[in-house]
Write a protein that holds these residues in place. Structure first.
Motif, PDB file in Angstrom:
ATOM      1  N   LEU A  58       1.084  -1.029  -0.307  1.00 51.08           N
ATOM      2  CA  LEU A  58      -0.038  -0.026   0.168  1.00 51.08           C
ATOM      3  C   LEU A  58       0.879   1.043  -0.250  1.00 51.08           C
ATOM      4  O   LEU A  58       1.880   1.586   0.945  1.00 51.08           O
ATOM      5  CB  LEU A  58      -0.980  -0.029   1.442  1.00 51.08           C
ATOM      6  N   TRP A  59       0.905   1.934  -0.793  1.00 55.06           N
ATOM      7  CA  TRP A  59       1.786   2.486  -1.121  1.00 55.06           C
ATOM      8  C   TRP A  59       0.546   4.761  -1.875  1.00 55.06           C
ATOM      9  O   TRP A  59      -0.529   4.641  -1.345  1.00 55.06           O
ATOM     10  CB  TRP A  59       2.235   3.649  -2.732  1.00 55.06           C
ATOM     11  N   ARG A 100       2.608   2.599  10.312  1.00 54.76           N
ATOM     12  CA  ARG A 100       3.522   3.462  10.110  1.00 54.76           C
ATOM     13  C   ARG A 100       3.980   3.598   8.385  1.00 54.76           C
ATOM     14  O   ARG A 100       3.920   2.335   7.528  1.00 54.76           O
ATOM     15  CB  ARG A 100       5.025   2.376  10.627  1.00 54.76           C
ATOM     16  N   ALA A 101       4.596   4.910   7.999  1.00 52.57           N
ATOM     17  CA  ALA A 101       5.177   5.073   6.925  1.00 52.57           C
ATOM     18  C   ALA A 101       6.750   5.597   6.725  1.00 52.57           C
ATOM     19  O   ALA A 101       7.316   5.500   7.430  1.00 52.57           O
ATOM     20  CB  ALA A 101       4.663   6.336   6.339  1.00 52.57           C
ATOM     21  N   VAL A 102       6.993   4.360   5.400  1.00 52.57           N
ATOM     22  CA  VAL A 102       8.198   3.960   5.377  1.00 52.57           C
ATOM     23  C   VAL A 102       8.759   4.752   4.239  1.00 52.57           C
ATOM     24  O   VAL A 102       8.114   4.314   3.243  1.00 52.57           O
ATOM     25  CB  VAL A 102       9.458   2.389   5.682  1.00 52.57           C
ATOM     26  N   GLU A 103       9.787   5.729   3.889  1.00 50.99           N
ATOM     27  CA  GLU A 103      10.609   6.509   2.630  1.00 50.99           C
ATOM     28  C   GLU A 103      11.218   5.574   2.330  1.00 50.99           C
ATOM     29  O   GLU A 103      11.427   5.004   1.980  1.00 50.99           O
ATOM     30  CB  GLU A 103      10.572   7.756   3.124  1.00 50.99           C
ATOM     31  N   VAL A 104      10.450   5.944   0.802  1.00 52.59           N
ATOM     32  CA  VAL A 104      11.333   5.099  -0.087  1.00 52.59           C
ATOM     33  C   VAL A 104      12.373   6.143  -1.262  1.00 52.59           C
ATOM     34  O   VAL A 104      11.760   6.950  -1.595  1.00 52.59           O
ATOM     35  CB  VAL A 104       9.979   4.431  -0.674  1.00 52.59           C
ATOM     36  N   ALA A 112       9.773   1.981 -10.934  1.00 49.61           N
ATOM     37  CA  ALA A 112       8.648   1.444 -10.890  1.00 49.61           C
ATOM     38  C   ALA A 112       7.315   1.582 -10.734  1.00 49.61           C
ATOM     39  O   ALA A 112       6.052   1.659 -11.378  1.00 49.61           O
ATOM     40  CB  ALA A 112       8.732  -0.174 -10.344  1.00 49.61           C
ATOM     41  N   TYR A 113       8.189   2.423  -9.422  1.00 47.58           N
ATOM     42  CA  TYR A 113       6.093   3.539  -9.003  1.00 47.58           C
ATOM     43  C   TYR A 113       5.595   4.312  -9.788  1.00 47.58           C
ATOM     44  O   TYR A 113       5.244   4.126 -10.498  1.00 47.58           O
ATOM     45  CB  TYR A 113       6.080   4.295  -7.592  1.00 47.58           C
ATOM     46  N   ARG A 114       6.285   4.775 -10.080  1.00 48.44           N
ATOM     47  CA  ARG A 114       6.032   6.079 -11.439  1.00 48.44           C
ATOM     48  C   ARG A 114       5.628   5.439 -12.702  1.00 48.44           C
ATOM     49  O   ARG A 114       5.090   6.565 -13.498  1.00 48.44           O
ATOM     50  CB  ARG A 114       7.525   6.553 -11.911  1.00 48.44           C
ATOM     51  N   GLU A 115       6.228   4.195 -13.260  1.00 43.52           N
ATOM     52  CA  GLU A 115       5.771   3.501 -14.236  1.00 43.52           C
ATOM     53  C   GLU A 115       4.258   3.050 -14.223  1.00 43.52           C
ATOM     54  O   GLU A 115       3.870   3.420 -15.074  1.00 43.52           O
ATOM     55  CB  GLU A 115       6.686   2.436 -14.683  1.00 43.52           C
ATOM     56  N   GLU A 116       4.144   3.136 -12.980  1.00 39.82           N
ATOM     57  CA  GLU A 116       2.681   2.332 -13.039  1.00 39.82           C
ATOM     58  C   GLU A 116       1.367   4.068 -12.732  1.00 39.82           C
ATOM     59  O   GLU A 116       0.753   3.581 -13.106  1.00 39.82           O
ATOM     60  CB  GLU A 116       2.616   1.142 -11.829  1.00 39.82           C
ATOM     61  N   VAL A 117       1.697   4.471 -12.020  1.00 41.76           N
ATOM     62  CA  VAL A 117       0.953   5.677 -11.358  1.00 41.76           C
ATOM     63  C   VAL A 117       1.576   7.298 -12.213  1.00 41.76           C
ATOM     64  O   VAL A 117       0.090   7.676 -13.030  1.00 41.76           O
ATOM     65  CB  VAL A 117       1.693   5.693 -10.567  1.00 41.76           C
ATOM     66  N   PRO A 119       2.865   9.724 -11.094  1.00 46.58           N
ATOM     67  CA  PRO A 119       2.654  11.203 -10.198  1.00 46.58           C
ATOM     68  C   PRO A 119       3.584  12.096 -11.227  1.00 46.58           C
ATOM     69  O   PRO A 119       4.946  11.999 -11.547  1.00 46.58           O
ATOM     70  CB  PRO A 119       3.647  10.486  -9.296  1.00 46.58           C
ATOM     71  N   PRO A 120       3.181  13.472 -10.607  1.00 49.53           N
ATOM     72  CA  PRO A 120       3.357  14.772 -10.954  1.00 49.53           C
ATOM     73  C   PRO A 120       4.951  14.290 -10.100  1.00 49.53           C
ATOM     74  O   PRO A 120       5.591  14.022  -9.234  1.00 49.53           O
ATOM     75  CB  PRO A 120       2.615  15.572 -11.171  1.00 49.53           C
ATOM     76  N   GLU A 121       6.280  14.754 -10.600  1.00 50.36           N
ATOM     77  CA  GLU A 121       7.970  14.445 -10.337  1.00 50.36           C
ATOM     78  C   GLU A 121       8.254  16.623  -9.725  1.00 50.36           C
ATOM     79  O   GLU A 121       7.802  17.596  -9.987  1.00 50.36           O
ATOM     80  CB  GLU A 121       8.758  14.669 -11.593  1.00 50.36           C
ATOM     81  N   PRO A 122       8.642  16.197  -9.154  1.00 53.51           N
ATOM     82  CA  PRO A 122       9.015  15.422  -8.075  1.00 53.51           C
ATOM     83  C   PRO A 122       7.802  14.805  -7.062  1.00 53.51           C
ATOM     84  O   PRO A 122       6.968  15.513  -6.851  1.00 53.51           O
ATOM     85  CB  PRO A 122      10.486  15.711  -7.449  1.00 53.51           C
ATOM     86  N   PHE A 123       8.242  13.621  -6.329  1.00 51.24           N
ATOM     87  CA  PHE A 123       7.448  13.425  -4.685  1.00 51.24           C
ATOM     88  C   PHE A 123       8.107  12.608  -4.083  1.00 51.24           C
ATOM     89  O   PHE A 123       9.484  11.694  -4.276  1.00 51.24           O
ATOM     90  CB  PHE A 123       6.876  12.512  -6.022  1.00 51.24           C
ATOM     91  N   HIS A 124       7.272  11.966  -2.753  1.00 51.71           N
ATOM     92  CA  HIS A 124       7.832  11.270  -1.721  1.00 51.71           C
ATOM     93  C   HIS A 124       6.815  10.244  -2.384  1.00 51.71           C
ATOM     94  O   HIS A 124       6.147  10.291  -2.289  1.00 51.71           O
ATOM     95  CB  HIS A 124       7.237  11.641  -0.555  1.00 51.71           C
ATOM     96  N   LEU A 125       7.550   9.092  -1.775  1.00 50.87           N
ATOM     97  CA  LEU A 125       6.508   7.995  -2.148  1.00 50.87           C
ATOM     98  C   LEU A 125       7.057   6.968  -0.297  1.00 50.87           C
ATOM     99  O   LEU A 125       8.478   7.472  -0.348  1.00 50.87           O
ATOM    100  CB  LEU A 125       7.938   6.913  -2.760  1.00 50.87           C
ATOM    101  N   PHE A 126       6.334   7.244  -0.087  1.00 47.70           N
ATOM    102  CA  PHE A 126       6.120   5.846   0.867  1.00 47.70           C
ATOM    103  C   PHE A 126       5.360   4.656   1.676  1.00 47.70           C
ATOM    104  O   PHE A 126       4.401   4.835   0.980  1.00 47.70           O
ATOM    105  CB  PHE A 126       5.464   6.189   2.526  1.00 47.70           C
ATOM    106  N   ARG A 127       6.476   3.665   1.181  1.00 50.97           N
ATOM    107  CA  ARG A 127       5.576   2.463   1.399  1.00 50.97           C
ATOM    108  C   ARG A 127       4.819   1.915   3.119  1.00 50.97           C
ATOM    109  O   ARG A 127       5.120   2.842   3.762  1.00 50.97           O
ATOM    110  CB  ARG A 127       6.544   0.887   1.358  1.00 50.97           C
TER     111      ARG A 127
END
Length: 161
Positions: A58-59, A100-104, A112-117, A119-127
């Motif tokens: 869950l991202w 808890r959110a863990v920053e990636v 890989a996330y960017r290819e799927e979703v 998102p506007p660049e740049p971005f924070h990603l948390f799993r």
């Protein structure tokens, strides 16, 4: 397991496939949901957020240096509530996820996330690492039902009139 145990989305799905399916459907019904984080002073902050269920995780994706991202960097605890929609749209009930959110930072994971979703660049990603999922709904117009899950425990179902 201790109360501090947390698991990723795949482990939750394996442990409780029915509740996981309902949860994904509920979050999939609308684009924006409500994220609660903790401010520097410990008070809660609620903000809108889009979530993604991809590759067993869950991202949570966020704009650069958004207050919610800065909150999670400082204190990773969060609560996430599915958008309830219009008053009559509570099909599937109310769903809340805690964890808890863990920053990636790994560039390959972000790619890989960017290819799927896209998102506007740049971005924070948390799993996310889940510490609990709660679903509440009304059954037979009579009972308020709460399904409560924690890692390492079966779902508990509580009913009250």
């Amino acid at each position: 397991m201790t109360a501090h145990t947390a698991v990723n989305w795949a482990a939750f799905t394996e442990a409780e496939p029915e509740l996981a399916k309902i949860t994904e459907e509920r979050f999939g019904a609308f684009t924006h949901h409500v994220l609660a984080t903790l401010r520097k002073d410990g008070s809660p902050r609620t903000t809108g957020l889009e979530v993604r269920f991809l590759n067993g995780e869950l991202w949570l994706g966020m704009m650069p240096d958004s207050l919610k991202a800065l909150d999670l960097r400082r204190d990773p605890r969060f609560a996430l509530q599915a958008n309830p929609g219009p008053d009559t749209a509570m099909g599937g009930g109310d769903i809340r996820i805690a964890g808890r959110a863990v920053e990636v930072e790994d560039p390959e994971v972000k790619r890989a996330y960017r290819e799927e979703v896209e998102p506007p660049e740049p971005f924070h990603l948390f799993r996310t690492e889940l510490t609990g999922v709660v679903r509440t709904y009304v059954e037979d117009d009579t009972y308020l039902v709460a399904q409560v899950w924690k890692p390492g425990e079966p779902v508990r179902t509580l009913k009250r009139t």
